[in-house]
Design an enzyme around this catalytic site. Structure first.
Site, PDB file in Angstrom:
ATOM      1  N   LYS A  13       2.467  -4.321  -6.208  1.00  0.00           N
ATOM      2  CA  LYS A  13       3.024  -4.860  -8.150  1.00  0.00           C
ATOM      3  C   LYS A  13       3.810  -5.954  -7.054  1.00  0.00           C
ATOM      4  O   LYS A  13       4.086  -6.956  -8.072  1.00  0.00           O
ATOM      5  CB  LYS A  13       3.758  -3.827  -7.488  1.00  0.00           C
ATOM      6  N   ARG A 160       8.144  -3.424   7.834  1.00  0.00           N
ATOM      7  CA  ARG A 160       8.997  -2.231   6.904  1.00  0.00           C
ATOM      8  C   ARG A 160       9.462  -1.168   8.251  1.00  0.00           C
ATOM      9  O   ARG A 160       8.570  -0.812   8.665  1.00  0.00           O
ATOM     10  CB  ARG A 160       9.018  -2.239   5.748  1.00  0.00           C
TER      11      ARG A 160
HETATM   12  P1  ADP Z   1       6.948  -0.163  -2.533  1.00  0.00           P
HETATM   13  O1  ADP Z   1       7.652  -2.154  -2.333  1.00  0.00           O
HETATM   14  O2  ADP Z   1       6.398   0.264  -0.783  1.00  0.00           O
HETATM   15  O3  ADP Z   1       6.214   0.834  -3.945  1.00  0.00           O
HETATM   16  P2  ADP Z   1       9.963   0.065  -3.273  1.00  0.00           P
HETATM   17  O4  ADP Z   1      10.347  -1.411  -2.276  1.00  0.00           O
HETATM   18  O5  ADP Z   1       9.605  -0.060  -4.832  1.00  0.00           O
HETATM   19  O6  ADP Z   1       8.548   0.483  -2.273  1.00  0.00           O
HETATM   20  O7  ADP Z   1      10.768   1.189  -2.816  1.00  0.00           O
HETATM   21  C1  ADP Z   1      10.802   1.712  -0.941  1.00  0.00           C
HETATM   22  C2  ADP Z   1      11.635   2.925  -1.829  1.00  0.00           C
HETATM   23  O8  ADP Z   1      12.726   2.365  -2.402  1.00  0.00           O
HETATM   24  C3  ADP Z   1      10.897   3.938  -2.381  1.00  0.00           C
HETATM   25  O9  ADP Z   1      10.420   5.098  -1.226  1.00  0.00           O
HETATM   26  C4  ADP Z   1      12.509   4.874  -2.486  1.00  0.00           C
HETATM   27  O10 ADP Z   1      13.284   5.653  -1.513  1.00  0.00           O
HETATM   28  C5  ADP Z   1      13.244   4.005  -3.210  1.00  0.00           C
HETATM   29  N1  ADP Z   1      12.760   3.465  -4.557  1.00  0.00           N
HETATM   30  C6  ADP Z   1      13.011   2.307  -4.900  1.00  0.00           C
HETATM   31  N2  ADP Z   1      12.787   2.164  -6.913  1.00  0.00           N
HETATM   32  C7  ADP Z   1      13.364   3.581  -6.784  1.00  0.00           C
HETATM   33  C8  ADP Z   1      13.286   4.340  -8.000  1.00  0.00           C
HETATM   34  N3  ADP Z   1      13.506   3.672  -8.987  1.00  0.00           N
HETATM   35  N4  ADP Z   1      13.625   5.120  -7.763  1.00  0.00           N
HETATM   36  C9  ADP Z   1      13.807   5.998  -6.629  1.00  0.00           C
HETATM   37  N5  ADP Z   1      14.339   5.348  -5.390  1.00  0.00           N
HETATM   38  C10 ADP Z   1      12.812   4.265  -5.438  1.00  0.00           C
HETATM   39  P1  ADP Z   2       3.699  -2.790  -3.326  1.00  0.00           P
HETATM   40  O1  ADP Z   2       4.747  -4.526  -3.612  1.00  0.00           O
HETATM   41  O2  ADP Z   2       2.755  -2.419  -4.697  1.00  0.00           O
HETATM   42  O3  ADP Z   2       4.169  -2.219  -2.339  1.00  0.00           O
HETATM   43  P2  ADP Z   2       2.713  -5.518  -2.139  1.00  0.00           P
HETATM   44  O4  ADP Z   2       2.675  -6.821  -2.582  1.00  0.00           O
HETATM   45  O5  ADP Z   2       4.115  -5.669  -1.122  1.00  0.00           O
HETATM   46  O6  ADP Z   2       2.339  -4.475  -2.860  1.00  0.00           O
HETATM   47  O7  ADP Z   2       0.969  -5.888  -1.398  1.00  0.00           O
HETATM   48  C1  ADP Z   2       1.150  -4.748  -0.165  1.00  0.00           C
HETATM   49  C2  ADP Z   2       0.457  -5.109   0.635  1.00  0.00           C
HETATM   50  O8  ADP Z   2      -0.596  -5.696   0.348  1.00  0.00           O
HETATM   51  C3  ADP Z   2       1.177  -6.865   1.287  1.00  0.00           C
HETATM   52  O9  ADP Z   2       0.891  -6.849   2.916  1.00  0.00           O
HETATM   53  C4  ADP Z   2       0.345  -7.419   0.536  1.00  0.00           C
HETATM   54  O10 ADP Z   2       0.058  -9.504   0.502  1.00  0.00           O
HETATM   55  C5  ADP Z   2      -0.818  -7.184   0.744  1.00  0.00           C
HETATM   56  N1  ADP Z   2      -2.481  -7.229  -0.754  1.00  0.00           N
HETATM   57  C6  ADP Z   2      -1.199  -7.479  -2.126  1.00  0.00           C
HETATM   58  N2  ADP Z   2      -2.353  -7.045  -3.027  1.00  0.00           N
HETATM   59  C7  ADP Z   2      -3.560  -7.371  -1.835  1.00  0.00           C
HETATM   60  C8  ADP Z   2      -4.819  -7.267  -2.695  1.00  0.00           C
HETATM   61  N3  ADP Z   2      -5.370  -7.383  -3.836  1.00  0.00           N
HETATM   62  N4  ADP Z   2      -5.703  -7.353  -1.508  1.00  0.00           N
HETATM   63  C9  ADP Z   2      -5.342  -7.155  -0.409  1.00  0.00           C
HETATM   64  N5  ADP Z   2      -3.946  -7.191  -0.071  1.00  0.00           N
HETATM   65  C10 ADP Z   2      -3.235  -7.227  -0.689  1.00  0.00           C
END
Ligand code: ADP
Ligand code: ADP
Length: 219
Positions: A13, A160
């Site tokens: 995302k 992280r």
């Molecule tokens: P990722 O990018 O790996 O999906 P995020 O950075 O979006 O993770 O979120 C990290 C953490 O922040 C989540 O595991 C949750 O604890 C919290 N969080 C983020 N957005 C929300 C939301 N809309 N509602 C509840 N918790 C949230």
């Molecule tokens: P999210 O916001 O959904 O948690 P990220 O955009 O941070 O996910 O992506 C998670 C990890 O995977 C990062 O290390 C990123 O560089 C890598 N990544 C993102 N898109 C791809 C892809 N299409 N193929 C392989 N690795 C990816």
């Protein structure tokens, strides 16, 4: 364009949001990034959220809804916005609807990324994040130009705390139990666009671009 980005943790995302933010000239609002900044600054919100985030659980809805209410009222959202990580529960989705109604706006599209479960864990446990601007990198699929430093601002990249295998699996489980069902909340409105997020970043980017140009449809 008011866009929602959906997909399990690690589905790409944030990575795709970077491109979309430039393409549509809308701010990317990542609730995870906002929370991490609050945790770092030890604000009241950060202190309350930290314990949930460490476990890979969701932060309570009331806190999240207030955060988004305040954020989308800011001037940079007047021409549209992209929410990355919100809503994550049905009550959050309902609250967002009410909020947007009250300012005469609505959601235009929901982009949902689908990625295989094992690939998600690999991406998360190998993800590097810039502590300063939140850009993410991956040693194999998206390496920084300079080893371990952010391309944008040169900050030293970090892993992280919640990007370990155990918490990553917990976050995926929470996604499928509590967040995935929201698709059914939006589907009847014809807003959901589903994209295969497996494969190289550039390929996913092309798929996303094509999918958002057309009418909402299933992958
Ligand atoms: P990722 O990018 O790996 O999906 P995020 O950075 O979006 O993770 O979120 C990290 C953490 O922040 C989540 O595991 C949750 O604890 C919290 N969080 C983020 N957005 C929300 C939301 N809309 N509602 C509840 N918790 C949230
Ligand atoms: P999210 O916001 O959904 O948690 P990220 O955009 O941070 O996910 O992506 C998670 C990890 O995977 C990062 O290390 C990123 O560089 C890598 N990544 C993102 N898109 C791809 C892809 N299409 N193929 C392989 N690795 C990816």
């Amino acid at each position: 364009m008011n866009l929602l980005l959906f997909g399990p943790p690690g589905s790409g995302k944030g990575t795709q949001a970077q491109f979309l933010s430039v393409e549509y000239r809308i701010p990317q609002i990542s609730t995870g990034d906002i929370l991490r900044d609050d945790v770092k600054r030890a604000t009241p919100l950060g202190r309350q959220a930290e314990v949930f985030m460490k476990r890979g659980d969701l932060v309570p809805d009331e806190l999240m809804v207030e955060m988004i209410r305040e954020r989308i009222r800011r001037a940079d959202c007047s021409g549209g916005f992209m929410l990355d990580g919100f809503p994550r529960t049905v009550p959050q989705a309902e609250a967002l609807d009410q909020m947007l109604d009250s300012i005469g706006q609505r959601i235009d599209r929901l982009l949902s990324l689908h990625v295989d479960a094992e690939e998600l864990v690999t991406r998360l446990t190998e993800r590097w994040t810039c502590p300063s601007c939140s850009l993410t990198y991956h040693p194999a699929s998206n390496p920084p130009r300079d080893d371990q430093r952010c391309d944008a601002d040169g900050a030293g990249l970090i892993r992280r705390e919640d990007d370990n295998a155990e918490t990553a699996r917990r976050r995926a489980q929470v996604y499928f139990e509590r967040t995935y069902p929201i698709l059914d909340f939006y589907r009847p409105r014809g807003l959901v666009v589903e994209v295969d997020g497996n494969g190289p970043i550039q390929e996913v980017r092309n798929r996303v671009k094509v999918a958002l140009q057309g009418e909402p449809r299933a992958a």
